[in-house]
Structures are given as structure tokens and as C-alpha cells.
Design a protein around this motif. Sequence first.
Motif, mmCIF file in Angstrom:
data_model
loop_
_atom_site.group_PDB
_atom_site.id
_atom_site.type_symbol
_atom_site.label_atom_id
_atom_site.label_comp_id
_atom_site.label_asym_id
_atom_site.label_seq_id
_atom_site.Cartn_x
_atom_site.Cartn_y
_atom_site.Cartn_z
ATOM 1 N N TYR A 1 -41.507 3.228 -21.500
ATOM 2 C CA TYR A 1 -40.215 3.521 -20.866
ATOM 3 C C TYR A 1 -39.597 2.307 -20.166
ATOM 4 N N ASP B 1 -41.480 15.530 -11.614
ATOM 5 C CA ASP B 1 -41.281 15.333 -13.045
ATOM 6 C C ASP B 1 -42.230 16.295 -13.754
ATOM 7 N N PHE B 2 -41.818 16.791 -14.935
ATOM 8 C CA PHE B 2 -42.736 17.693 -15.647
ATOM 9 C C PHE B 2 -43.644 16.943 -16.620
ATOM 10 N N ALA C 1 -43.590 19.517 -11.873
ATOM 11 C CA ALA C 1 -42.870 20.793 -11.849
ATOM 12 C C ALA C 1 -41.591 20.673 -12.672
ATOM 13 N N ASP C 2 -40.989 21.849 -12.899
ATOM 14 C CA ASP C 2 -39.763 21.955 -13.679
ATOM 15 C C ASP C 2 -38.565 21.941 -12.717
ATOM 16 N N ILE C 3 -37.622 21.056 -12.948
ATOM 17 C CA ILE C 3 -36.490 20.958 -12.006
ATOM 18 C C ILE C 3 -35.560 22.173 -12.109
ATOM 19 N N GLY D 1 -36.840 14.661 -11.606
ATOM 20 C CA GLY D 1 -36.900 13.978 -12.897
ATOM 21 C C GLY D 1 -37.056 12.492 -12.652
ATOM 22 N N CYS D 2 -38.079 12.142 -11.900
ATOM 23 C CA CYS D 2 -38.206 10.774 -11.356
ATOM 24 C C CYS D 2 -38.575 9.735 -12.408
ATOM 25 N N GLY D 3 -39.102 10.172 -13.571
ATOM 26 C CA GLY D 3 -39.547 9.195 -14.561
ATOM 27 C C GLY D 3 -40.606 8.282 -13.965
ATOM 28 N N ASN E 1 -31.662 19.745 -19.662
ATOM 29 C CA ASN E 1 -31.821 21.095 -19.135
ATOM 30 C C ASN E 1 -30.465 21.784 -19.125
ATOM 31 N N SER F 1 -31.399 11.146 -11.661
ATOM 32 C CA SER F 1 -30.679 10.277 -12.588
ATOM 33 C C SER F 1 -31.178 10.489 -14.021
ATOM 34 N N LEU F 2 -30.287 10.971 -14.849
ATOM 35 C CA LEU F 2 -30.510 11.178 -16.287
ATOM 36 C C LEU F 2 -31.640 12.162 -16.626
#
Length: 285
Positions: A25, A82-83, A103-105, A59-61, A127, A121-122
Motif C-alpha cells: 500500500y 479498520d476491518f 471493526a466495520d465502520i 478506515g485508517c489503512g 461502503n 479518508s478514502l
Amino acid sequence: MLSTPPILPAKQRIRQAFDQAATTYDAAADVQREVCDRLAGYFEQIDTDFQPAAILEAGCGTGYGARWLQRCWPYAELTLVDFAPGMLMASKIHCPQARPVCADIEALPFANQRFDLYWSSLAWQWNDPERCLVEAGRVLRPGGMLAVATLGTDNFPELRHAFAEIDAYSHVLSIPTPERLLASCQAGGWAMNVWQRQTVRRYYPDLRLLLRRVKAVGAREVEQRRPAPFGRAAWQAVTARYEQLREPWGLPLTYDVVWLIAQGPIVGEQHDRCAASLFLETERG
Ligand SMILES: C[S@@+](CC[C@H](N)C(=O)[O-])C[C@H]1O[C@@H](n2cnc3c(N)ncnc32)[C@H](O)[C@@H]1O
């Protein structure tokens, strides 16, 4: 130990793609960096006195945004969600003081009104953005700040063009129109500080490198999967159609980016919806 949350099958594939992309990534994420930097830039312009005690990065990546958040507010409690466990582990390395939560946002495992700032961000475009908005509103305290970058309907038009007429499958992620998200914000009583829609474009020497770059950041899953991979003739047709779009700088790939910053509703208090705020019109090109 990070446990994995239960998730629907389509999400399962998306999560797997991001999980597998965790190691590639950072080297490929220049667009993601630019988008996140611009979200940070917009945020800095609107409110310099804001001092959040608890921040959620959804969704921190690998933790690029989290590092900026930590630099800005070193004493705030920072929670990273982040999942994809691989992404979360990478973010933990970059941001050791933060709390990682797998977890799921769209269904956050946090109490109501837990955070002062929700940052993402992104991630929303993978979703239902409206569901993400409702969850953000639930976990933010009244008057808390929302800062989101997501994608619009016209994302990757070149890939849509290249894959059109090849088969009946959709090969590019379908994203709901951002105007629906804006309408939901307004209907939900959010005070809009920033609404900006703009294209971000990159150029690649050939289709192989372009697709490799997209895959390296985990963005390879779409809703409809072909039962069998493309054969050589289909790939030649896709390549020929993409080549029709070639510019002097190479093959273009266009992101349709939306930046949104808003303040959550304050019960019993009237927001001045646009005054003293930076409200930017949609600007495309
Ligand atoms: C394109 S990456 C962006 C990462 C990071 N915010 C950045 O700017 O580099 C999207 C991230 O969102 C995560 N994500 C997408 N949908 C999610 C969901 N429903 N729940 C949790 N994480 C999700 C993915 O696993 C991935 O790490």
C-alpha cells in the motif's frame, strides 16, 4: 490479539483485498496521500482552536492520516479502526500510542457520543456512505467534527470506458452520487464547513502498470465478479479501448474526490449553517 469482526460476503472480499495490500500500500498510495493531505489542509483552514479529547480514524489503512492526527493533537486519545487486520497492524507500527480496533465502520463497536472528531479518508466509498454518516453521527458527541474524503460517481471513467462492451459485468466500483450524501448531511442537521468535489488524475505508461498500481492499494474488488478470468482476446480489447484515451503524458486515471467537513448537530442550538465557514462549491476538471 486482534479479532476479526463478522462481515457480509462482498465486504469479506473487499477486506481481503485490503488485507493483502497492506504490504504494498504505502509505496503505491500517492493519490491517497494527496487526498488525505488536502483533507488535513481544509481542516486547518476552518478551526484552529479545536481541541478534541477523543478522535476516531475510520478506515485508517496503514496509518498515514493517524500520524497527522497525532502530530496535531498529541494528548488526544486516538482510536484507529479498520476491518483489514494487516492494515491495522501496519498502522499500529506507525502509530504505537493509538488504540487499534478491528471493526466495520458501518457498525462501529463504540458507545454513542464517544468521540469529538471523526476522521476518514478514502474508506466510505467502499461502503454505503449514508450508513457511514449515520454511524459517524451516532459516535460523535453533539457538535463534534466530521472530516471525510470519499469518492464520487465519476471515479475511474477511463476504466469504465475500457471495460464497456467487453462483457455484461461491472468492473468498476459503483459509488452513489455525492449529492445524496450532501442532502443527508443537510437533512441530518450537520453544519457544512467544507464540501469540495474535484478530480485528481495520474498518468501511467501502460495499462499493466496502471492496474498493478490500483491493485497495490487494495482497490481491486467490484460488486459483480466474473466466474472466469479474461482471456487474451478480451485483454487486448480492453487495452485497445484504453489506448484510445492516451494523452501526451500517458494513460490517464481519474479519481472523482469529495471532501466533506461538517459539525454535528447541537441539540437545542441553532447552527449558522454557512456563515464563518469555508463552503466550497463543486469544482470539477
Ligand atoms: C483506500 S484505503 C485508505 C486508508 C487510509 N485512510 C489512507 O488514507 O491511506 C481504505 C481503507 O478503508 C478500510 N475499510 C474500507 N471499508 C471498511 C469498513 N467497512 N470497515 C473498516 N474498514 C474499512 C480498508 O480496509 C482500507 O484500509
